[in-house]
Design a protein around this motif. Structure first.
Motif, short mmCIF file in Angstrom:
data_model
loop_
_atom_site.label_atom_id
_atom_site.label_comp_id
_atom_site.label_asym_id
_atom_site.label_seq_id
_atom_site.Cartn_x
_atom_site.Cartn_y
_atom_site.Cartn_z
N ASP A 264 17.20 -8.42 -3.84
CA ASP A 264 16.29 -6.69 -4.47
C ASP A 264 14.87 -7.42 -4.92
O ASP A 264 13.56 -6.82 -4.10
N LEU A 265 14.68 -8.93 -5.60
CA LEU A 265 13.62 -9.31 -5.97
C LEU A 265 12.69 -9.79 -4.21
O LEU A 265 11.61 -9.56 -4.58
N LEU A 266 13.38 -10.36 -3.99
CA LEU A 266 12.70 -10.72 -2.26
C LEU A 266 12.41 -10.21 -1.70
O LEU A 266 11.56 -9.99 -0.34
N PHE A 267 13.20 -9.01 -1.16
CA PHE A 267 12.89 -7.22 -0.42
C PHE A 267 11.88 -6.50 -1.08
O PHE A 267 10.88 -6.67 -0.41
N TYR A 268 11.72 -6.40 -3.12
CA TYR A 268 10.37 -5.85 -2.59
C TYR A 268 8.95 -6.85 -2.91
O TYR A 268 8.17 -6.22 -2.98
N CYS A 269 9.13 -8.43 -2.88
CA CYS A 269 8.30 -8.97 -2.82
C CYS A 269 7.52 -9.43 -1.45
O CYS A 269 6.14 -8.64 -1.48
N SER A 270 8.79 -8.74 -0.31
CA SER A 270 7.92 -8.77 1.18
C SER A 270 7.32 -7.15 1.51
O SER A 270 6.19 -7.99 1.71
N LEU A 271 7.53 -6.25 0.35
CA LEU A 271 7.28 -5.01 0.44
C LEU A 271 5.89 -5.17 -0.12
O LEU A 271 5.00 -4.40 0.40
N ILE A 272 5.27 -5.87 -1.12
CA ILE A 272 4.27 -5.76 -2.08
C ILE A 272 3.76 -6.63 -0.78
O ILE A 272 2.32 -5.64 -0.17
N LEU A 273 3.81 -7.69 0.10
CA LEU A 273 2.78 -8.63 1.06
C LEU A 273 2.49 -7.73 2.23
O LEU A 273 1.14 -7.52 2.45
N ILE A 274 3.25 -7.17 2.95
CA ILE A 274 3.71 -5.44 3.61
C ILE A 274 2.40 -4.56 3.50
O ILE A 274 1.46 -4.09 4.21
N TRP A 275 2.48 -4.04 1.92
CA TRP A 275 1.90 -2.79 1.56
C TRP A 275 0.08 -3.21 1.49
O TRP A 275 -0.47 -2.87 1.66
N VAL A 276 0.59 -4.70 0.73
CA VAL A 276 -1.22 -4.73 0.53
C VAL A 276 -1.95 -5.09 1.79
O VAL A 276 -2.92 -4.58 1.83
N MET A 277 -1.15 -5.34 2.64
CA MET A 277 -2.17 -5.59 4.37
C MET A 277 -1.89 -4.51 4.46
O MET A 277 -4.10 -3.60 5.41
N LEU A 278 -1.39 -3.36 4.88
CA LEU A 278 -1.47 -1.96 5.44
C LEU A 278 -2.91 -1.47 4.34
O LEU A 278 -3.61 -0.61 4.94
N LEU A 279 -2.70 -1.60 3.27
CA LEU A 279 -4.06 -0.70 2.64
C LEU A 279 -4.99 -1.31 2.55
O LEU A 279 -6.01 -0.57 2.76
N TYR A 280 -5.25 -3.08 2.89
CA TYR A 280 -6.49 -3.33 3.55
C TYR A 280 -7.29 -2.43 4.63
O TYR A 280 -8.10 -3.14 4.39
N HIS A 281 -5.85 -2.63 5.42
CA HIS A 281 -6.53 -2.63 6.90
C HIS A 281 -7.49 -1.00 6.85
O HIS A 281 -7.91 -0.46 7.33
N MET A 282 -6.59 -0.20 6.37
CA MET A 282 -7.05 1.16 5.34
C MET A 282 -7.93 1.24 5.44
O MET A 282 -9.61 2.14 5.33
N PHE A 283 -8.58 0.77 3.94
CA PHE A 283 -10.03 0.02 3.45
C PHE A 283 -10.81 -0.55 4.40
O PHE A 283 -11.88 0.87 5.09
N LEU A 284 -10.51 -1.55 5.29
CA LEU A 284 -11.23 -1.14 6.52
C LEU A 284 -11.55 -0.41 7.21
O LEU A 284 -12.54 -0.14 7.85
N MET A 285 -10.71 0.31 8.25
CA MET A 285 -11.36 1.38 8.97
C MET A 285 -12.10 2.64 8.28
O MET A 285 -12.72 3.19 8.46
N GLN A 286 -12.22 2.68 6.54
CA GLN A 286 -13.16 3.80 6.40
C GLN A 286 -14.26 3.05 6.23
O GLN A 286 -15.05 3.34 6.54
#
Length: 419
Positions: A3-25
């Motif tokens: 579970d810990l590894l899975f949550y860490c991987s999700l954090i990495l993915i979502w940081v990038m997704l949200l950052y790209h949303m910020f760039l698109m704006q």
């Protein structure tokens, strides 16, 4: 632990997704405002600087004629302009075709690379032209490019009106976007992750990356830097970091537009993108080892973005997918299955929303056909990138440990489409 590894991987993915949303704006805001200063900037375009356009060409007979035809139509004083075709060890009719244009247009000339630069790749060819020219501004185009008539004028305009800018970069569009399913995906990728992401980085951080084509750079800066790094497969990204570290910035000005050809089949795409990925991985590893000596905080931030993109993000995607699939066959005590599904759906919807909003800035791209291509792109093209980056990293690590010489792959061209 799973579970810990899975949550860490999700954090990495979502940081990038949200950052790209910020760039698109940011990119969208830049799109709405970048043309406003043009009228005022035009007032300084009286005594314009001299310009040399470098076109590195290795076996480009399929496309070089259309490219040089576009060069002959450029809006720029011809007594201040020269177009240099760098015939780099071609075995086809590239030199013959280019020479015919040189005979017809006095501002076009052809040079041949010689040892030790002969046949060594794009950086070596560009260095050859740099040593064989004297103009104040250097503009680079790939041999498959068809710049719009005002493209060079706008690139130079950005430098004339911004003394602190070492370079100006424009945007590029896909000339063969309608040819295959692959070129449709690349067209969408180009608009979203080259055009809008570049615009967002400029809007929020005053940072832009030099692309491989359609950019202008001051000769004085190039000479101070010693030209292009011949060991870098991604010579554009590597040059970008050195430019920023000198204290300059790079202006993004999407009014300067070029149309370029993209791979029409998977084999060519795989080889080209592998070179890109390996090149960027080389740059990240090269400059992270010099982290403490880098002067500019802004480029350190951008360097970490590349590190996140080509290392951590894809590691997170692979780890999360691996854990989820493994749990289907073996009990590894993964208890976040429902959460994973919800987050996956949200990630897909975020991707879909970002891309469609971005496509809306191009009048011809916001349509029903592209909507379905974006959906398909998420499940196919985006996943192909994951495999490609892993493979590229393996090749780059192998090169480092075995001491292999960097080998340049020249992208295969197809019959040119006019624009």
């Amino acid at each position: 632990m799973a579970d810990l590894l899975f949550y860490c991987s999700l954090i990495l993915i979502w940081v990038m997704l949200l950052y790209h949303m910020f760039l698109m704006q940011g990119g969208y805001l830049h799109f709405r405002s970048f043309e406003k200063p043009i009228e005022k900037w035009s007032e300084k375009m009286v005594d314009v600087p001299t310009v040399s356009i470098f076109i590195p060409a290795h076996n480009e007979a399929v496309v070089i004629e259309q490219t040089l035809r576009a060069m002959s139509r450029l809006h720029y004083p011809k007594d201040k302009l020269e177009v240099i075709v760098i015939n780099d060890n071609s075995s086809d009719d590239t030199g013959i075709i280019a020479s015919k244009f040189a005979e017809k247009f006095p501002f076009i000339r052809v040079i041949e690379t010689v040892e030790p630069n002969k046949g060594k790749g794009k950086s070596s060819a560009l260095n050859s032209a740099l040593a064989d020219s004297e103009s104040e501004i250097v503009v680079v185009y790939d041999a498959d490019n068809t710049p719009e008539r005002m493209a060079v004028w706008y690139l130079v305009m950005g430098l004339v009106n911004d003394p602190k800018a070492a370079a100006t970069v424009g945007k590029f569009r896909v000339i063969n976007a309608d040819e295959t399913w692959l070129t449709r995906f690349i067209n969408i990728e180009t608009i979203c992750f080259q055009w809008m992401a570049q615009g967002g980085r400029w809007k929020w951080f005053n940072i832009a990356t030099i692309p491989g084509t359609n950019f202008a750079i001051r000769r004085s800066v190039l000479e101070e830097l010693g030209g292009w790094d011949v060991k870098a497969l991604a010579e554009d990204t590597e040059l970008t970091i050195r430019v920023y570290n000198m204290g300059y910035h790079i202006r993004f000005f999407p009014k300067a537009i070029t149309w370029e050809q993209e791979p029409e089949n998977l084999k060519v795409w795989w080889k080209q993108r592998t070179r890109w990925a390996r090149g960027n991985q080389y740059v990240v590893l090269k400059f992270l080892t010099q982290f403490m000596t880098l002067k500019r905080k802004s480029i350190i931030f951008d360097l970490f973005y590349f590190f996140f993109t080509y290392f951590l993000f894809f590691f997170g995607v692979i780890l999360s997918n691996g854990l989820f699939i493994t749990n289907l066959f073996f009990d590894i005590n993964l208890t976040v299955g429902n959460i994973a599904i919800v987050l996956w759906i949200l990630a897909f919807l975020l991707f879909l929303g970002e891309v469609m909003i971005t496509l809306s800035i191009e009048k011809t791209e916001m349509n029903r056909k592209n909507f379905f291509y974006v959906i398909l792109m998420y499940f196919t093209y985006s996943q192909m990138w994951i495999v490609l980056v892993v493979w590229s990293l393996f090749l780059e690590i192998k090169r480092v440990f075995t001491g292999q010489e960097v080998q340049w792959y020249k992208t295969e061209r197809f019959a040119k489409k006019t624009k």
